[in-house]
Design an enzyme around this catalytic site. Structure first.
Site, short mmCIF file in Angstrom:
data_model
loop_
_atom_site.label_atom_id
_atom_site.label_comp_id
_atom_site.label_asym_id
_atom_site.label_seq_id
_atom_site.Cartn_x
_atom_site.Cartn_y
_atom_site.Cartn_z
N CYS A 50 13.01 11.04 7.68
CA CYS A 50 13.07 10.42 9.01
C CYS A 50 14.44 10.61 9.64
O CYS A 50 14.56 10.66 10.85
CB CYS A 50 12.74 8.93 8.89
N GLY A 83 2.83 2.90 13.20
CA GLY A 83 3.60 1.66 13.38
C GLY A 83 3.07 0.85 14.55
O GLY A 83 2.95 -0.38 14.48
N LYS A 106 0.85 -1.21 0.00
CA LYS A 106 0.00 0.00 0.00
C LYS A 106 0.87 1.24 0.00
O LYS A 106 1.77 1.38 0.84
CB LYS A 106 -0.90 0.04 1.23
N GLU A 119 10.04 0.67 10.33
CA GLU A 119 10.99 1.78 10.12
C GLU A 119 10.22 3.05 10.48
O GLU A 119 9.32 3.45 9.73
CB GLU A 119 11.44 1.85 8.66
N GLY A 140 6.81 4.48 8.43
CA GLY A 140 5.94 5.63 8.68
C GLY A 140 6.12 6.12 10.10
O GLY A 140 7.18 5.92 10.71
N SER A 141 5.08 6.73 10.63
CA SER A 141 5.18 7.32 11.98
C SER A 141 5.09 6.24 13.05
O SER A 141 4.56 5.15 12.82
CB SER A 141 4.03 8.31 12.17
N GLU A 159 9.01 14.97 16.41
CA GLU A 159 9.48 15.07 15.03
C GLU A 159 8.69 16.19 14.34
O GLU A 159 7.47 16.12 14.27
CB GLU A 159 9.20 13.72 14.36
P1 NAD Z 1 2.14 7.79 8.58
O1 NAD Z 1 2.46 6.88 9.70
O2 NAD Z 1 1.08 8.79 8.75
O3 NAD Z 1 1.76 6.93 7.30
C1 NAD Z 1 2.60 5.94 6.78
C2 NAD Z 1 1.77 4.92 6.06
O4 NAD Z 1 0.97 4.23 7.02
C3 NAD Z 1 0.80 5.51 5.05
O5 NAD Z 1 0.74 4.67 3.93
C4 NAD Z 1 -0.53 5.50 5.82
O6 NAD Z 1 -1.65 5.43 4.98
C5 NAD Z 1 -0.38 4.24 6.63
N1 NAD Z 1 -1.19 4.17 7.86
C6 NAD Z 1 -1.59 5.19 8.66
N2 NAD Z 1 -2.31 4.71 9.69
C7 NAD Z 1 -2.34 3.35 9.56
C8 NAD Z 1 -2.95 2.30 10.30
N3 NAD Z 1 -3.65 2.53 11.40
N4 NAD Z 1 -2.77 1.03 9.86
C9 NAD Z 1 -2.06 0.77 8.75
N5 NAD Z 1 -1.50 1.74 7.98
C10 NAD Z 1 -1.63 3.01 8.39
O7 NAD Z 1 3.52 8.46 8.17
P2 NAD Z 1 3.79 9.48 6.99
O8 NAD Z 1 3.27 10.82 7.40
O9 NAD Z 1 3.34 8.90 5.70
O10 NAD Z 1 5.38 9.48 6.95
C11 NAD Z 1 6.13 10.23 7.81
C12 NAD Z 1 6.67 9.36 8.91
O11 NAD Z 1 7.39 8.27 8.37
C13 NAD Z 1 7.65 10.11 9.77
O12 NAD Z 1 7.46 9.78 11.12
C14 NAD Z 1 8.99 9.61 9.27
O13 NAD Z 1 10.03 9.76 10.18
C15 NAD Z 1 8.68 8.19 8.95
N6 NAD Z 1 9.64 7.60 8.00
C16 NAD Z 1 10.53 6.67 8.45
C17 NAD Z 1 11.48 6.14 7.59
C18 NAD Z 1 12.47 5.11 8.07
O14 NAD Z 1 13.06 4.44 7.23
N7 NAD Z 1 12.71 4.95 9.36
C19 NAD Z 1 11.50 6.55 6.27
C20 NAD Z 1 10.59 7.50 5.84
C21 NAD Z 1 9.66 8.01 6.73
#
Ligand code: NAD
Length: 483
Positions: A288, A236, A178, A254, A231-232, A386
Site C-alpha cells: 500500500c 473499505g 477474517k 487502512e 484493504g482496498s 493503484e
Molecule cells: P481487498 O479490498 O480486495 O480485500 C481486503 C480484504 O477485504 C479481504 O480479506 C477481502 O476478502 C475483504 N473484502 C472484500 N470485499 C469485502 C466486503 N464487501 N466486505 C467485507 N470484506 C471484504 O484488498 P486486497 O486486494 O486484499 O489488498 C490490497 C489492497 O489493500 C490495496 O489497495 C492496498 O493498498 C491495501 N492495503 C492497505 C494497507 C494499509 O495499511 N493502508 C496495507 C496493506 C494493503
C-alpha cells in the site's frame, strides 16, 4: 533454510480455541502463484460461522478483559516468541499462497517486533484525571469495546494480523478476524500457536473466507462493536456502509495509496535511486505504501531514469519464492497478474513511454517485469490508480509549487517522500505533502514502531503502530466524582 516443508497444513476455521470445518462444509482452492499448481484447499466461512465465532468471543470477553494488563501482555509476548520460533513455516505458507520470498523474510520479522512493542502497550492504556471542576475529582477511563472484528488483505498477512490482533487483545477486546481468501494459511498456523501457548478459548477467532459473505457478515454483525479493516478503498467503503446500516459500529480503515516521491535537483541520487527502486519492487510492488509516482527535477531526469533502469533490473531479479536468495516473487494470483497487465497494456495502447519492462516474465507463474512508465499524462489511469505491481511512473517538474500541486492531486494520502539537501525545503515540502507519513531523504518502506501509521483522504481513517494504536481499540468514558 530452503527445502523446508511443514508436516501438516491446517485448513479449518479457528473458533473458540478449536479447529473446525465450516458449517456448510464448503471449501475453496488456493493456487501457488509461482507454479500455478494447487497449494491448498481451505474451509470457507459463511455468515453462520461468523455467528459461532462472535458467540465464542462474547463468552470469552468478561474474563479476558478482567485480566491484569500484564497478564494479557504475557500472552502476547508468548505468542511473539512462538511466532519467532516458527517464522520459517509462517513465511513458507505465505510463499506458497501469495508468492512472498520466504528465506530471511524481513516483513514477518518486523511483524513480530511490532507484536512485542504492542504487547508492551497493554500497560499504557490509561485515562486522565481532572481537578478543574469545583468540588469534584473527575477521571476518564479507557475501556475495551467488547467483541471486535478485523478484516485483513493478502499482501503481508502475518504483519496485518499483528497490526489488528496486537492492539485489540492488549486493550482487553476479543476478536473475530477474517483473513484474505488469497492467503489464509499463515494465520491458521498462528491459530495453532495460540492453542500451544494456552491463549484462553474464544479470545481470538480466525476465519478463512471471501469478502462476501464472510467479511460482509462481520461488518454487519450486531454484536460486533468495532471493526478494523485493511484493504482496498472499494471494500473499505463497503465495510463502512455495512457498519452504518447495521449497528453503526466504530470503523477504522487502512486503505490504498498512490504515493508520490519528489526528487529535487540537489538530491543525493546515490540514495534516491536505490530507495525509489526498492519502494516499488518490495513484495513485487504489492505494498500500500509503494512510492509509485516519482517526480524528478527536469535537470537531473535523464541521469535519474538511467540509474533507475539499472537499479530496477538488478534489484528486481525474480525467482522461486522458496529458493534461497530470491528477493522478488510473482504477483499474488492470476487476478492480480491480470490487473497489473491491464495497466501495462493501457500504457502500450496509449503509446506511453516504458523505458524498461511492460510485460510478463517467463511462461509459468504470475511474474511481471520491473517496469518504468515515463511521462504519462497526469490524468491517465496509470497516474491515478493503484497498480499494485513492480511498476513506477516517473514524471518531471521544474517548479516546487507546481510539483506539490501534482503530488497532492490524488484521492490517496498514505505516504509521500522528498529528496533534497536543502533543510528548509525538505521541511516546507514535508509539511505541504498530504499524507499520513512523509519520508525525507528516504521513502517507503521506512517506518518506525513508535510512530503512527495511517492514511489521509481516501487512504484511511485511524492509525496503527505507536502509542496511539490502542486508542482505536478502546472507548473513552468520563466519570464525575462529587466530593
Ligand atoms: P481487498 O479490498 O480486495 O480485500 C481486503 C480484504 O477485504 C479481504 O480479506 C477481502 O476478502 C475483504 N473484502 C472484500 N470485499 C469485502 C466486503 N464487501 N466486505 C467485507 N470484506 C471484504 O484488498 P486486497 O486486494 O486484499 O489488498 C490490497 C489492497 O489493500 C490495496 O489497495 C492496498 O493498498 C491495501 N492495503 C492497505 C494497507 C494499509 O495499511 N493502508 C496495507 C496493506 C494493503
Amino acid at each position: 533454510m530452503a527445502g523446508f516443508k511443514p508436516d501438516h497444513i491446517e485448513n479449518r476455521l479457528f473458533i473458540n480455541g478449536e479447529f473446525v470445518p465450516s458449517i456448510s462444509g464448503k471449501k475453496f482452492d488456493i493456487v501457488n502463484p509461482s507454479t500455478e499448481k494447487l497449494a491448498a484447499s481451505v474451509y470457507e466461512a459463511g455468515a453462520e460461522d461468523v455467528d459461532a465465532a462472535v458467540k465464542a468471543a462474547k463468552e470469552a470477553f468478561p474474563s479476558w478483559s478482567a485480566l491484569s494488563a500484564s497478564d494479557r501482555q504475557g500472552y502476547l509476548l508468548k505468542l511473539a516468541d512462538a511466532l519467532a520460533k516458527n517464522v520459517t513455516e509462517l513465511s513458507y505458507l505465505e510463499a506458497i499462497t501469495m508468492g512472498k520470498p520466504y528465506v530471511g523474510d524481513f516483513l514477518n520479522m518486523f511483524g513480530i517486533e511490532i507484536l512485542r512493542y504492542l504487547a508492551s502497550k497493554a500497560l499504557d492504556i490509561n485515562g486522565d484525571s481532572s481537578l478543574n471542576t469545583a468540588g469534584h475529582v473527575n477521571i476518564t477511563l479507557r475501556q475495551p469495546f467488547g467483541v471486535c472484528g478485523a478484516i485483513i488483505p493478502w499482501n503481508v498477512p502475518l504483519l496485518m494480523f499483528i497490526n489488528k490482533a496486537g492492539p485489540a487483545l492488549a486493550a482487553g477486546n476479543t476478536l473475530v478476524l477474517k483473513t484474505s481468501e488469497k492467503s489464509p494459511l499463515s494465520c491458521l498456523k498462528v491459530a495453532q500457536l495460540c492453542q500451544e501457548i494456552g491463549l484462553p478459548k474464544g479470545v481470538l477467532n480466525i476465519l478463512s473466507g471471501f469478502g462476501r459473505p464472510c467479511g460482509e457478515a462481520i461488518a454487519k454483525h450486531m454484536d460486533i462493536r468495532k471493526i478494523s479493516f485493511t484493504g482496498s478503498a472499494v471494500a473499505g467503503r463497503a465495510v463502512k456502509k455495512a457498519a452504518a446500516e447495521s449497528n453503526l459500529k466504530n470503523v477504522t480503515l487502512e486503505l490504498g495509496g498512490k504515493s508520490p516521491t519528489v526528487i529535487f535537483e540537489d538530491a543525493d541520487l546515490a540514495k534516491a535511486i536505490p530507495a525509489s527502486a526498492m519502494s516499488v519492487l518490495m513484495n513485487s510492488g504489492q505494498a500500500c505504501i509503494a512510492s509509485s509516482r516519482v517526480y524528478v527535477h527536469a535537470s537531473i531526469a535523464d541521469k535519474f531514469i538511467e540509474g533507475m533502469k539499472t537499479a530496477m533490473i538488478q534489484m528486481g531479479k525474480s525467482g522461486d519464492p522458496l529458493a534461497e536468495g530470491t528477493v522478488r516473487g510473482p504477483q499474488a494470483d492470476k487476478l492480480q497478474f491480470d490487473r497489473v497487465m491491464s495497466y501495462l497494456n493501457y500504457a502500450k495502447d496509449n503509446k506511453i513511454d516504458m523505458p524498461i519492462g511492460g510485460g510478463r516474465e517467463g511462461n509459468t507463474g504470475y511474474f511481471i517485469e520491473p517496469t518504468i512508465i515515463a511521462n504519462a499524462p497526469e490524468d491517465s489511469k496509470v497516474m491515478k490508480e493503484e497498480i499494485f505491481g513492480p511498476v513506477v511512473c516517473i514524471n518531471t517538474f521544474t517548479d516546487e509549487d507546481e510539483v506539490l500541486k501534482r503530488a497532492n492531486d490524488t484521492e490517496y494520502g498514505l505516504y509521500a517522500s522528498v529528496f533534497t539537501k536543502d533543510v528548509s525545503r525538505a521541511l516546507r515540502v514535508a509539511k505541504a505533502l498530504e499524507a499520513g507519513s512523509v519520508g525525507v531523504n528516504c521513502t517507503s518502506p521506512t517506518m518506525a514502531l513508535d510512530l503512527p501509521f495511517g492514511g489521509w483522504k481516501q487512504s484511511g481513517d485511524g492509525r496503527e503502530l505507536s502509542k496511539y494504536a490502542t486508542d482505536y481499540w478502546t472507548e473513552l468514558k468520563s466519570v464525575f466524582i462529587a466530593l
